[in-house]
Design a protein around this motif. Structure first.
Motif, short mmCIF file in Angstrom:
data_model
loop_
_atom_site.label_atom_id
_atom_site.label_comp_id
_atom_site.label_asym_id
_atom_site.label_seq_id
_atom_site.Cartn_x
_atom_site.Cartn_y
_atom_site.Cartn_z
N TYR A 193 0.84 -1.20 0.00
CA TYR A 193 0.00 0.00 0.00
C TYR A 193 0.88 1.26 0.00
O TYR A 193 0.61 2.22 -0.72
CB TYR A 193 -0.94 0.00 1.21
CG TYR A 193 -2.02 -1.04 1.12
CD1 TYR A 193 -3.23 -0.76 0.50
CD2 TYR A 193 -1.84 -2.32 1.64
CE1 TYR A 193 -4.23 -1.71 0.40
CE2 TYR A 193 -2.83 -3.28 1.54
CZ TYR A 193 -4.03 -2.97 0.92
OH TYR A 193 -5.00 -3.92 0.82
N GLU A 211 -5.86 5.50 -4.13
CA GLU A 211 -4.74 6.06 -3.37
C GLU A 211 -4.27 7.41 -3.91
O GLU A 211 -3.42 8.06 -3.29
CB GLU A 211 -3.58 5.05 -3.32
CG GLU A 211 -3.81 3.93 -2.33
CD GLU A 211 -2.52 3.30 -1.87
OE1 GLU A 211 -1.55 4.05 -1.58
OE2 GLU A 211 -2.46 2.06 -1.80
N LYS A 239 1.63 4.01 -3.14
CA LYS A 239 1.57 5.46 -2.94
C LYS A 239 2.83 6.13 -3.50
O LYS A 239 2.75 7.19 -4.14
CB LYS A 239 1.43 5.77 -1.45
CG LYS A 239 1.06 7.21 -1.14
CD LYS A 239 -0.38 7.51 -1.48
CE LYS A 239 -0.81 8.87 -1.00
NZ LYS A 239 -2.23 9.15 -1.35
N SER A 277 -2.20 5.69 2.25
CA SER A 277 -1.96 4.26 2.14
C SER A 277 -2.56 3.52 3.33
O SER A 277 -3.00 2.37 3.20
CB SER A 277 -0.45 3.98 2.05
OG SER A 277 0.23 4.46 3.19
N ALA A 309 -6.40 3.14 2.85
CA ALA A 309 -6.65 2.17 1.79
C ALA A 309 -6.62 0.75 2.34
O ALA A 309 -7.51 -0.06 2.06
CB ALA A 309 -5.63 2.33 0.67
N THR A 350 -5.45 1.22 -6.31
CA THR A 350 -4.42 2.14 -6.79
C THR A 350 -5.02 3.48 -7.21
O THR A 350 -4.47 4.54 -6.90
CB THR A 350 -3.66 1.50 -7.95
OG1 THR A 350 -3.11 0.25 -7.53
CG2 THR A 350 -2.53 2.41 -8.43
#
Length: 306
Positions: free
Chosen positions: A30, A96, A34, A101, A104, A93
């Motif tokens: 994650y 984000e 980012k 992150s 998410a 994705t």
């Protein structure tokens, strides 16, 4: 339709290793995403990531003598690749761009609940303790969202839609004629990556934001990490779990990933977490224990679980 492989209720060494890889590596992706989309187009980055990973794995397996997928297996792989890599990872994705992150990973923690619901479409059973673990884990997510971790409405919608695509594809994959073993992972990444790259190029031509500029070294290093560890290693480990263990355990990574993602986001990404947030992480881990704890087998029962 092929018969689903037997699932074991025991935590074998192979399952424990696969869980560790999915827990830790995917938790870090994650933050890696980012960083990567800081100077790379989201869907284009994913397309390159999965195409390269899939090609490397496919080439290695063919070199080792594995047979190529049949036309039927390629079609099934494209379905799974579209749902998992396009709908699952792709939507995360995109989200984000407007979400941290940490948040998410937190929203994706609803995956075990969707997995249990979709699993029932194919006759899977979820035990009472697993339902309790899911509820405890979701309570931890609710606590985290009371803190300082927020997302825009569009990002939140994409993050809710992502696990629906991912878990439905995961459950359906067990009943599709996919290539055996790691060749299935390779075919899914190749087809999913190709679809993502085509979508990225199409959006760029339509002027919808998918443009390739000059990537920074940080983005390129993040892309390399995502390709090798997030795709080659962790994705293959996850598909092993889907095939060999029950849905609630296979998707329990969604409770551990937020812990790893938050720690990286706070430590490296400048994100913040309140005292309530740290308490929530403990609640999430309690939910993981309840979901992952082995089921008690009846006397004389075989190793296959529900």
């Amino acid at each position: 339709m092929t018969a689903a492989p037997a699932r074991t209720a025991r935590l074998t060494p192979a399952i424990l290793l696969a869980l560790a890889l999915v827990y830790v590596v995917w938790g870090s992706t994650y933050f890696g995403i980012k960083v990567a989309i800081g100077s790379l187009p989201p869907l284009g980055m994913l397309g390159v990531r999965f195409l390269v990973a899939g090609a490397l794995l496919y080439g290695f397996l063919r070199w080792r003598g594995a047979p190529p997928p049949t036309g039927r297996e390629w079609r099934a792989s494209a379905i799974v690749g579209l749902l998992l890599l396009g709908g699952g990872t792709g939507l995360v994705t995109l989200a984000e761009r407007d979400a941290s992150s940490s948040v998410a990973a937190l929203v994706i923690a609803v995956s075990p609940l969707f997995a249990a619901l979709f699993g029932r479409l194919w006759g899977e059973r979820t035990s009472g303790r697993e339902w309790l673990g899911i509820a405890v884990g979701l309570a931890g997510i609710a606590l985290l969202n009371l803190g300082e971790l927020h997302a825009t409405p569009l990002a939140a919608f994409l993050l809710i839609l992502a696990p629906i695509c991912w878990t439905f594809g995961s459950q359906w994959s067990r009943h599709l004629p996919l290539p055996a073993g790691l060749m299935g992972s390779a075919a899914e990444m190749l087809t999913g990556g190709a679809l993502l790259l085509l979508l990225s190029l199409g959006l760029g031509q339509l002027g919808l934001g998918e443009h390739w500029g000059r990537p920074t070294p940080a983005s390129l290093w993040a892309l390399a990490y995502l390709t090798v560890f997030g795709s080659l290693v962790a994705y293959s480990a996850y598909m092993y779990l889907v095939a060999h263990t029950r849905p609630a355990l296979a998707t329990s990574y969604a409770y551990v990933n937020p812990v790893v993602a938050v720690l990286l986001g706070v430590g490296l990404g400048g994100e913040s977490l309140t005292r309530l947030g740290w308490t929530a992480l403990g609640v999430i881990l309690a939910g993981v224990v309840l979901v992952a704890w082995p089921r008690r087998q009846p006397a004389g029962a075989a190793g296959a679980g529900a």
